[in-house]
Design a protein around this motif. Structure first.
Motif, PDB file in Angstrom:
ATOM      1  N   LEU A  82      32.628  43.305  41.495  1.00  0.00           N
ATOM      2  CA  LEU A  82      33.728  42.574  42.127  1.00  0.00           C
ATOM      3  C   LEU A  82      34.362  41.567  41.165  1.00  0.00           C
ATOM      4  N   ALA A  83      33.514  40.863  40.406  1.00  0.00           N
ATOM      5  CA  ALA A  83      34.029  39.869  39.463  1.00  0.00           C
ATOM      6  C   ALA A  83      34.892  40.527  38.397  1.00  0.00           C
ATOM      7  N   VAL A  84      34.438  41.653  37.859  1.00  0.00           N
ATOM      8  CA  VAL A  84      35.189  42.335  36.808  1.00  0.00           C
ATOM      9  C   VAL A  84      36.497  42.908  37.346  1.00  0.00           C
ATOM     10  N   SER A  85      36.440  43.511  38.522  1.00  0.00           N
ATOM     11  CA  SER A  85      37.634  44.164  39.066  1.00  0.00           C
ATOM     12  C   SER A  85      38.680  43.165  39.563  1.00  0.00           C
ATOM     13  N   SER A  86      38.242  41.971  39.982  1.00  0.00           N
ATOM     14  CA  SER A  86      39.176  41.014  40.582  1.00  0.00           C
ATOM     15  C   SER A  86      39.736  40.004  39.592  1.00  0.00           C
ATOM     16  N   ASP A  87      39.155  39.907  38.397  1.00  0.00           N
ATOM     17  CA  ASP A  87      39.593  38.913  37.418  1.00  0.00           C
ATOM     18  C   ASP A  87      40.262  39.613  36.246  1.00  0.00           C
ATOM     19  N   SER A  88      41.540  39.326  36.037  1.00  0.00           N
ATOM     20  CA  SER A  88      42.304  39.976  34.960  1.00  0.00           C
ATOM     21  C   SER A  88      41.772  39.614  33.580  1.00  0.00           C
ATOM     22  N   HIS A  89      41.108  38.455  33.456  1.00  0.00           N
ATOM     23  CA  HIS A  89      40.546  38.053  32.164  1.00  0.00           C
ATOM     24  C   HIS A  89      39.408  38.979  31.716  1.00  0.00           C
ATOM     25  N   LEU A  90      38.827  39.700  32.673  1.00  0.00           N
ATOM     26  CA  LEU A  90      37.687  40.572  32.370  1.00  0.00           C
ATOM     27  C   LEU A  90      38.094  42.037  32.267  1.00  0.00           C
ATOM     28  N   THR A  92      38.663  44.096  30.069  1.00  0.00           N
ATOM     29  CA  THR A  92      38.468  44.456  28.669  1.00  0.00           C
ATOM     30  C   THR A  92      37.443  45.580  28.588  1.00  0.00           C
ATOM     31  N   PRO A  93      37.367  46.297  27.453  1.00  0.00           N
ATOM     32  CA  PRO A  93      36.405  47.407  27.346  1.00  0.00           C
ATOM     33  C   PRO A  93      34.970  46.994  27.652  1.00  0.00           C
ATOM     34  N   MET A  94      34.530  45.837  27.132  1.00  0.00           N
ATOM     35  CA  MET A  94      33.147  45.416  27.333  1.00  0.00           C
ATOM     36  C   MET A  94      32.815  45.280  28.812  1.00  0.00           C
ATOM     37  N   TYR A  95      33.688  44.645  29.580  1.00  0.00           N
ATOM     38  CA  TYR A  95      33.408  44.431  30.998  1.00  0.00           C
ATOM     39  C   TYR A  95      33.689  45.681  31.829  1.00  0.00           C
ATOM     40  N   PHE A  96      34.557  46.547  31.326  1.00  0.00           N
ATOM     41  CA  PHE A  96      34.744  47.845  31.980  1.00  0.00           C
ATOM     42  C   PHE A  96      33.444  48.639  31.942  1.00  0.00           C
ATOM     43  N   PHE A  97      32.802  48.679  30.779  1.00  0.00           N
ATOM     44  CA  PHE A  97      31.520  49.381  30.660  1.00  0.00           C
ATOM     45  C   PHE A  97      30.432  48.665  31.460  1.00  0.00           C
ATOM     46  N   LEU A  98      30.481  47.338  31.503  1.00  0.00           N
ATOM     47  CA  LEU A  98      29.487  46.584  32.260  1.00  0.00           C
ATOM     48  C   LEU A  98      29.564  46.905  33.748  1.00  0.00           C
ATOM     49  N   SER A 334      32.341  32.172  35.076  1.00  0.00           N
ATOM     50  CA  SER A 334      33.639  31.648  35.496  1.00  0.00           C
ATOM     51  C   SER A 334      34.300  32.566  36.519  1.00  0.00           C
ATOM     52  N   ALA A 335      34.207  33.880  36.296  1.00  0.00           N
ATOM     53  CA  ALA A 335      34.806  34.834  37.228  1.00  0.00           C
ATOM     54  C   ALA A 335      34.111  34.788  38.580  1.00  0.00           C
ATOM     55  N   LEU A 336      32.784  34.655  38.576  1.00  0.00           N
ATOM     56  CA  LEU A 336      32.051  34.561  39.841  1.00  0.00           C
ATOM     57  C   LEU A 336      32.401  33.276  40.579  1.00  0.00           C
ATOM     58  N   TRP A 337      32.599  32.195  39.832  1.00  0.00           N
ATOM     59  CA  TRP A 337      32.975  30.932  40.474  1.00  0.00           C
ATOM     60  C   TRP A 337      34.376  31.019  41.083  1.00  0.00           C
ATOM     61  N   ARG A 338      35.312  31.653  40.368  1.00  0.00           N
ATOM     62  CA  ARG A 338      36.649  31.834  40.911  1.00  0.00           C
ATOM     63  C   ARG A 338      36.641  32.751  42.131  1.00  0.00           C
ATOM     64  N   LEU A 339      35.776  33.790  42.085  1.00  0.00           N
ATOM     65  CA  LEU A 339      35.646  34.692  43.234  1.00  0.00           C
ATOM     66  C   LEU A 339      35.100  33.934  44.438  1.00  0.00           C
ATOM     67  N   TYR A 340      34.134  33.052  44.204  1.00  0.00           N
ATOM     68  CA  TYR A 340      33.555  32.252  45.287  1.00  0.00           C
ATOM     69  C   TYR A 340      34.576  31.269  45.839  1.00  0.00           C
TER      70      TYR A 340
END
Length: 344
Positions: A82-90, A92-98, A334-340
Protein backbone atom coordinates in the motif's frame (compact mmCIF):
# COMPACT_ATOMS: atom_id res chain seq x y z
CA UNK A 1 -3.81 -39.90 -18.21
CA UNK A 2 -2.12 -39.89 -14.78
CA UNK A 3 -1.72 -43.25 -13.09
CA UNK A 4 -3.46 -43.55 -9.74
CA UNK A 5 -0.83 -43.24 -6.99
CA UNK A 6 0.00 -46.18 -4.74
CA UNK A 7 2.08 -46.53 -1.62
CA UNK A 8 4.37 -49.00 0.15
CA UNK A 9 4.23 -48.40 3.89
CA UNK A 10 6.91 -47.96 6.60
CA UNK A 11 9.79 -46.16 4.99
CA UNK A 12 11.11 -42.69 5.86
CA UNK A 13 12.88 -39.97 3.91
CA UNK A 14 14.93 -37.02 5.21
CA UNK A 15 13.76 -33.43 4.99
CA UNK A 16 15.48 -30.75 2.96
CA UNK A 17 15.36 -27.06 2.22
CA UNK A 18 13.69 -25.11 -0.53
CA UNK A 19 16.89 -25.38 -2.56
CA UNK A 20 17.24 -29.12 -2.03
CA UNK A 21 13.53 -29.41 -2.73
CA UNK A 22 14.46 -28.23 -6.20
CA UNK A 23 17.61 -30.36 -6.20
CA UNK A 24 16.50 -33.63 -4.66
CA UNK A 25 18.30 -35.68 -2.00
CA UNK A 26 21.88 -36.62 -2.65
CA UNK A 27 21.51 -39.88 -0.78
CA UNK A 28 19.49 -41.27 -3.66
CA UNK A 29 21.47 -42.98 -6.38
CA UNK A 30 21.55 -41.13 -9.65
CA UNK A 31 20.21 -44.22 -11.34
CA UNK A 32 17.15 -44.27 -9.10
CA UNK A 33 15.79 -46.58 -6.42
CA UNK A 34 13.42 -49.50 -6.27
CA UNK A 35 11.07 -50.57 -3.54
CA UNK A 36 11.37 -54.14 -2.28
CA UNK A 37 9.03 -56.39 -4.22
CA UNK A 38 7.85 -58.03 -0.99
CA UNK A 39 6.20 -54.80 0.19
CA UNK A 40 2.41 -54.63 -0.17
CA UNK A 41 1.18 -51.87 -2.45
CA UNK A 42 -2.10 -50.11 -1.61
CA UNK A 43 -3.92 -47.16 -3.13
CA UNK A 44 -3.74 -43.87 -1.25
CA UNK A 45 -5.82 -40.71 -1.23
CA UNK A 46 -3.91 -38.71 1.40
CA UNK A 47 -0.58 -38.10 3.14
CA UNK A 48 0.12 -37.53 6.84
CA UNK A 49 2.04 -34.43 7.90
CA UNK A 50 4.27 -34.17 10.96
CA UNK A 51 2.70 -32.60 14.01
CA UNK A 52 4.65 -29.72 15.54
CA UNK A 53 3.97 -31.02 19.04
CA UNK A 54 2.16 -33.97 20.59
CA UNK A 55 1.82 -32.13 23.91
CA UNK A 56 -1.87 -31.10 24.27
CA UNK A 57 -0.92 -28.30 26.68
CA UNK A 58 1.51 -26.79 24.19
CA UNK A 59 -0.77 -26.89 21.14
CA UNK A 60 -3.02 -23.93 22.12
CA UNK A 61 0.13 -21.82 22.62
CA UNK A 62 1.46 -22.86 19.21
CA UNK A 63 -1.90 -22.07 17.63
CA UNK A 64 -1.95 -18.52 19.03
CA UNK A 65 1.75 -17.97 18.27
CA UNK A 66 1.60 -19.00 14.60
CA UNK A 67 -1.75 -17.29 14.04
CA UNK A 68 -0.29 -14.01 15.31
CA UNK A 69 2.86 -14.46 13.23
CA UNK A 70 0.81 -15.13 10.11
CA UNK A 71 -1.38 -12.07 10.67
CA UNK A 72 1.70 -9.90 11.21
CA UNK A 73 3.21 -11.30 7.99
CA UNK A 74 0.14 -10.57 5.89
CA UNK A 75 -0.56 -7.12 7.40
CA UNK A 76 3.10 -6.05 7.33
CA UNK A 77 3.59 -6.98 3.69
CA UNK A 78 0.25 -5.45 2.71
CA UNK A 79 1.35 -2.19 4.32
CA UNK A 80 4.52 -2.24 2.22
CA UNK A 81 2.45 -2.77 -0.94
CA UNK A 82 0.00 0.00 0.00
CA UNK A 83 2.81 2.42 0.88
CA UNK A 84 4.61 1.83 -2.42
CA UNK A 85 1.49 2.00 -4.57
CA UNK A 86 0.04 5.11 -2.89
CA UNK A 87 3.20 7.25 -2.67
CA UNK A 88 4.56 8.71 -5.92
CA UNK A 89 7.99 9.15 -4.30
CA UNK A 90 8.30 5.35 -4.16
CA UNK A 91 7.46 4.73 -7.82
CA UNK A 92 11.01 3.62 -8.53
CA UNK A 93 12.46 0.26 -9.68
CA UNK A 94 13.73 -0.64 -6.20
CA UNK A 95 10.33 -0.20 -4.54
CA UNK A 96 8.52 -1.76 -7.49
CA UNK A 97 10.52 -4.95 -6.90
CA UNK A 98 10.01 -4.62 -3.13
CA UNK A 99 6.23 -4.56 -3.51
CA UNK A 100 6.40 -7.68 -5.69
CA UNK A 101 8.61 -9.35 -3.07
CA UNK A 102 6.04 -8.52 -0.38
CA UNK A 103 3.30 -10.05 -2.53
CA UNK A 104 5.41 -13.20 -3.00
CA UNK A 105 6.05 -13.36 0.77
CA UNK A 106 2.31 -13.27 1.45
CA UNK A 107 1.77 -16.14 -0.98
CA UNK A 108 4.77 -18.08 0.35
CA UNK A 109 3.53 -17.87 3.94
CA UNK A 110 -0.10 -18.52 2.99
CA UNK A 111 0.88 -21.75 1.26
CA UNK A 112 1.93 -23.51 4.48
CA UNK A 113 0.93 -21.60 7.61
CA UNK A 114 -2.93 -21.69 7.39
CA UNK A 115 -2.87 -25.47 6.92
CA UNK A 116 -0.45 -25.83 9.83
CA UNK A 117 -2.67 -23.67 12.07
CA UNK A 118 -5.75 -25.67 11.11
CA UNK A 119 -3.96 -28.96 11.84
CA UNK A 120 -2.92 -27.70 15.28
CA UNK A 121 -6.48 -26.65 16.09
CA UNK A 122 -8.21 -29.79 14.76
CA UNK A 123 -5.47 -32.29 15.73
CA UNK A 124 -5.73 -33.62 12.18
CA UNK A 125 -2.53 -34.37 10.27
CA UNK A 126 -3.92 -35.69 6.99
CA UNK A 127 -3.77 -33.82 3.69
CA UNK A 128 -5.33 -35.10 0.48
CA UNK A 129 -3.20 -36.18 -2.47
CA UNK A 130 -4.52 -33.28 -4.56
CA UNK A 131 -4.11 -30.87 -1.65
CA UNK A 132 -0.53 -31.99 -1.11
CA UNK A 133 0.30 -31.61 -4.79
CA UNK A 134 -1.27 -28.14 -4.82
CA UNK A 135 0.62 -27.08 -1.69
CA UNK A 136 3.91 -28.37 -3.08
CA UNK A 137 3.37 -26.57 -6.39
CA UNK A 138 2.46 -23.28 -4.68
CA UNK A 139 5.37 -23.60 -2.26
CA UNK A 140 7.86 -23.97 -5.11
CA UNK A 141 6.28 -21.16 -7.13
CA UNK A 142 6.35 -18.53 -4.37
CA UNK A 143 9.72 -19.75 -3.05
CA UNK A 144 11.24 -19.34 -6.50
CA UNK A 145 9.63 -15.91 -6.85
CA UNK A 146 11.29 -14.88 -3.58
CA UNK A 147 14.62 -16.24 -4.75
CA UNK A 148 14.51 -14.63 -8.20
CA UNK A 149 13.13 -11.29 -7.00
CA UNK A 150 15.94 -11.00 -4.46
CA UNK A 151 18.36 -11.62 -7.33
CA UNK A 152 16.66 -8.97 -9.48
CA UNK A 153 16.74 -6.51 -6.57
CA UNK A 154 20.48 -6.91 -6.08
CA UNK A 155 20.92 -6.39 -9.82
CA UNK A 156 18.99 -3.13 -9.44
CA UNK A 157 21.36 -2.02 -6.65
CA UNK A 158 24.36 -3.12 -8.73
CA UNK A 159 23.29 -0.88 -11.61
CA UNK A 160 22.45 2.03 -9.27
CA UNK A 161 25.83 1.98 -7.51
CA UNK A 162 28.21 0.74 -10.22
CA UNK A 163 26.57 2.42 -13.24
CA UNK A 164 24.64 5.40 -11.83
CA UNK A 165 24.74 7.46 -15.04
CA UNK A 166 22.99 4.69 -16.99
CA UNK A 167 20.56 3.67 -14.23
CA UNK A 168 17.42 5.32 -15.64
CA UNK A 169 18.09 3.86 -19.08
CA UNK A 170 18.90 0.32 -17.92
CA UNK A 171 16.17 0.10 -15.25
CA UNK A 172 13.39 1.56 -17.36
CA UNK A 173 9.75 0.67 -16.50
CA UNK A 174 9.63 -1.71 -19.46
CA UNK A 175 12.82 -3.47 -18.36
CA UNK A 176 11.57 -3.75 -14.76
CA UNK A 177 8.30 -5.25 -15.95
CA UNK A 178 10.22 -7.66 -18.16
CA UNK A 179 12.43 -8.83 -15.27
CA UNK A 180 9.37 -9.38 -13.08
CA UNK A 181 7.59 -11.30 -15.85
CA UNK A 182 10.64 -13.51 -16.42
CA UNK A 183 10.80 -14.25 -12.67
CA UNK A 184 7.12 -15.18 -12.72
CA UNK A 185 7.45 -17.46 -15.76
CA UNK A 186 10.58 -19.21 -14.47
CA UNK A 187 8.90 -19.82 -11.12
CA UNK A 188 5.82 -21.18 -12.85
CA UNK A 189 7.99 -23.46 -14.98
CA UNK A 190 9.79 -24.89 -11.95
CA UNK A 191 6.48 -25.44 -10.17
CA UNK A 192 4.92 -27.21 -13.14
CA UNK A 193 7.96 -29.42 -13.74
CA UNK A 194 7.82 -30.65 -10.15
CA UNK A 195 4.07 -31.23 -10.44
CA UNK A 196 4.61 -33.21 -13.64
CA UNK A 197 7.27 -35.39 -12.01
CA UNK A 198 5.02 -36.02 -9.00
CA UNK A 199 2.03 -36.92 -11.17
CA UNK A 200 4.18 -39.52 -12.93
CA UNK A 201 4.93 -41.31 -9.65
CA UNK A 202 3.05 -44.61 -9.61
CA UNK A 203 3.96 -45.77 -6.10
CA UNK A 204 5.21 -44.26 -2.85
CA UNK A 205 7.37 -45.71 -0.09
CA UNK A 206 5.29 -44.13 2.67
CA UNK A 207 2.42 -41.74 3.38
CA UNK A 208 4.28 -40.10 6.27
CA UNK A 209 5.89 -36.74 5.40
CA UNK A 210 8.39 -35.66 8.05
CA UNK A 211 7.47 -31.99 7.94
CA UNK A 212 4.45 -29.80 8.66
CA UNK A 213 3.87 -29.19 4.95
CA UNK A 214 4.32 -31.11 1.69
CA UNK A 215 8.05 -30.56 1.34
CA UNK A 216 8.85 -31.10 -2.36
CA UNK A 217 12.14 -32.88 -1.64
CA UNK A 218 10.42 -35.39 0.62
CA UNK A 219 7.45 -35.95 -1.65
CA UNK A 220 9.65 -36.70 -4.67
CA UNK A 221 11.99 -38.90 -2.66
CA UNK A 222 9.08 -41.02 -1.44
CA UNK A 223 8.80 -42.31 -4.98
CA UNK A 224 9.43 -46.00 -5.60
CA UNK A 225 10.10 -45.35 -9.25
CA UNK A 226 12.90 -42.76 -9.36
CA UNK A 227 14.53 -42.87 -12.78
CA UNK A 228 17.75 -41.53 -14.21
CA UNK A 229 15.90 -38.82 -16.16
CA UNK A 230 13.95 -37.70 -13.05
CA UNK A 231 17.16 -37.29 -11.06
CA UNK A 232 18.84 -35.40 -13.88
CA UNK A 233 15.88 -32.99 -14.00
CA UNK A 234 16.01 -32.48 -10.21
CA UNK A 235 19.75 -31.78 -10.24
CA UNK A 236 19.40 -29.38 -13.16
CA UNK A 237 16.55 -27.47 -11.49
CA UNK A 238 18.51 -27.29 -8.25
CA UNK A 239 21.54 -25.82 -10.01
CA UNK A 240 19.52 -23.40 -12.12
CA UNK A 241 17.19 -22.07 -9.40
CA UNK A 242 19.60 -22.38 -6.48
CA UNK A 243 23.23 -21.96 -7.47
CA UNK A 244 22.83 -19.44 -10.28
CA UNK A 245 20.80 -16.86 -8.27
CA UNK A 246 23.13 -17.19 -5.28
CA UNK A 247 26.16 -16.79 -7.55
CA UNK A 248 24.57 -13.71 -9.10
CA UNK A 249 23.86 -12.20 -5.68
CA UNK A 250 27.40 -12.84 -4.42
CA UNK A 251 29.01 -11.46 -7.59
CA UNK A 252 26.80 -8.35 -7.55
CA UNK A 253 27.62 -7.61 -3.91
CA UNK A 254 31.30 -8.13 -4.64
CA UNK A 255 31.11 -5.44 -7.35
CA UNK A 256 28.95 -3.19 -5.14
CA UNK A 257 31.35 -3.38 -2.18
CA UNK A 258 34.33 -2.78 -4.48
CA UNK A 259 32.66 0.34 -5.87
CA UNK A 260 31.72 1.61 -2.40
CA UNK A 261 35.30 1.20 -1.13
CA UNK A 262 36.53 3.42 -3.95
CA UNK A 263 34.35 6.32 -2.77
CA UNK A 264 36.74 8.78 -1.02
CA UNK A 265 34.41 10.27 1.62
CA UNK A 266 33.04 8.32 4.58
CA UNK A 267 29.64 9.98 4.16
CA UNK A 268 29.49 8.92 0.52
CA UNK A 269 30.30 5.33 1.47
CA UNK A 270 27.57 5.30 4.11
CA UNK A 271 24.99 6.80 1.73
CA UNK A 272 25.82 4.26 -1.00
CA UNK A 273 25.73 1.29 1.37
CA UNK A 274 22.50 2.43 3.03
CA UNK A 275 20.65 2.04 -0.28
CA UNK A 276 21.25 -1.72 -0.25
CA UNK A 277 21.52 -2.37 3.51
CA UNK A 278 17.93 -3.57 3.89
CA UNK A 279 18.21 -5.87 0.89
CA UNK A 280 21.47 -7.31 2.21
CA UNK A 281 19.80 -8.03 5.57
CA UNK A 282 16.88 -9.82 3.85
CA UNK A 283 19.23 -11.83 1.62
CA UNK A 284 21.35 -12.89 4.60
CA UNK A 285 18.25 -13.90 6.56
CA UNK A 286 16.89 -15.90 3.63
CA UNK A 287 20.19 -17.63 2.80
CA UNK A 288 21.12 -18.36 6.42
CA UNK A 289 17.78 -19.98 7.23
CA UNK A 290 17.71 -21.97 3.98
CA UNK A 291 21.32 -23.08 4.46
CA UNK A 292 20.52 -24.10 8.03
CA UNK A 293 17.85 -26.48 6.72
CA UNK A 294 20.23 -27.95 4.15
CA UNK A 295 23.21 -28.37 6.48
CA UNK A 296 20.98 -29.68 9.26
CA UNK A 297 19.48 -32.32 6.99
CA UNK A 298 22.96 -33.40 5.84
CA UNK A 299 24.40 -33.61 9.37
CA UNK A 300 21.35 -35.11 11.03
CA UNK A 301 18.18 -36.78 9.78
CA UNK A 302 16.16 -35.61 12.78
CA UNK A 303 12.69 -34.55 11.56
CA UNK A 304 12.24 -32.21 14.53
CA UNK A 305 15.41 -30.29 13.73
CA UNK A 306 14.32 -29.97 10.12
CA UNK A 307 10.91 -28.70 11.19
CA UNK A 308 12.43 -25.97 13.36
CA UNK A 309 14.61 -24.82 10.47
CA UNK A 310 11.65 -24.99 8.06
CA UNK A 311 9.61 -22.78 10.38
CA UNK A 312 12.41 -20.21 10.21
CA UNK A 313 12.33 -19.72 6.45
CA UNK A 314 8.60 -20.35 5.83
CA UNK A 315 7.18 -18.39 8.80
CA UNK A 316 9.80 -16.16 10.43
CA UNK A 317 11.57 -14.78 7.34
CA UNK A 318 8.42 -13.49 5.54
CA UNK A 319 7.30 -11.92 8.82
CA UNK A 320 10.60 -10.09 9.41
CA UNK A 321 11.00 -8.70 5.87
CA UNK A 322 8.54 -5.77 6.35
CA UNK A 323 10.20 -4.84 9.65
CA UNK A 324 13.66 -4.87 8.07
CA UNK A 325 12.60 -2.61 5.22
CA UNK A 326 10.48 -0.26 7.32
CA UNK A 327 12.96 0.13 10.20
CA UNK A 328 16.05 0.59 8.01
CA UNK A 329 14.45 2.63 5.23
CA UNK A 330 13.56 6.29 5.75
CA UNK A 331 11.47 6.46 2.57
CA UNK A 332 9.27 3.55 3.64
CA UNK A 333 8.80 5.00 7.11
CA UNK A 334 7.83 8.37 5.66
CA UNK A 335 5.39 6.76 3.21
CA UNK A 336 3.79 4.70 5.98
CA UNK A 337 3.43 7.81 8.13
CA UNK A 338 1.79 9.72 5.27
CA UNK A 339 -0.50 6.73 4.63
CA UNK A 340 -1.47 6.72 8.32
CA UNK A 341 -2.04 10.50 8.33
CA UNK A 342 -4.39 10.30 5.33
CA UNK A 343 -6.41 7.55 7.03
CA UNK A 344 -7.18 9.73 10.06
Amino acid sequence: MAVSPTVVLHWEAPADSIFTGMLGTESESLLGTRCPETQNVTRISEFHLLSLSEDPDLQPLLFVLFLCMYLVTVLGNLLIILAVSSDSHLHTPMYFFLSNLSLADIGFSSTTVPKMIMNIQTHHRAISYVGCLTQMSSFIFFGCMDDLLLTVMVYDRFVAICHPLHYLVIMSPRHCGFLTLVSFLLSLLDSQLHSFMTLNITSFKDVEISNFFCDPSQLLNLSCSNTFSDNIVKYFLGAFYGLFPISGILFSYYKIISSILRIPSLGGKYKAFSTCGSHLAVVCLFLVTASTVYLGSVASHSPRNDVVASVMYTVVTPMLNPFIYSLRNRDIKSALWRLYSRSL
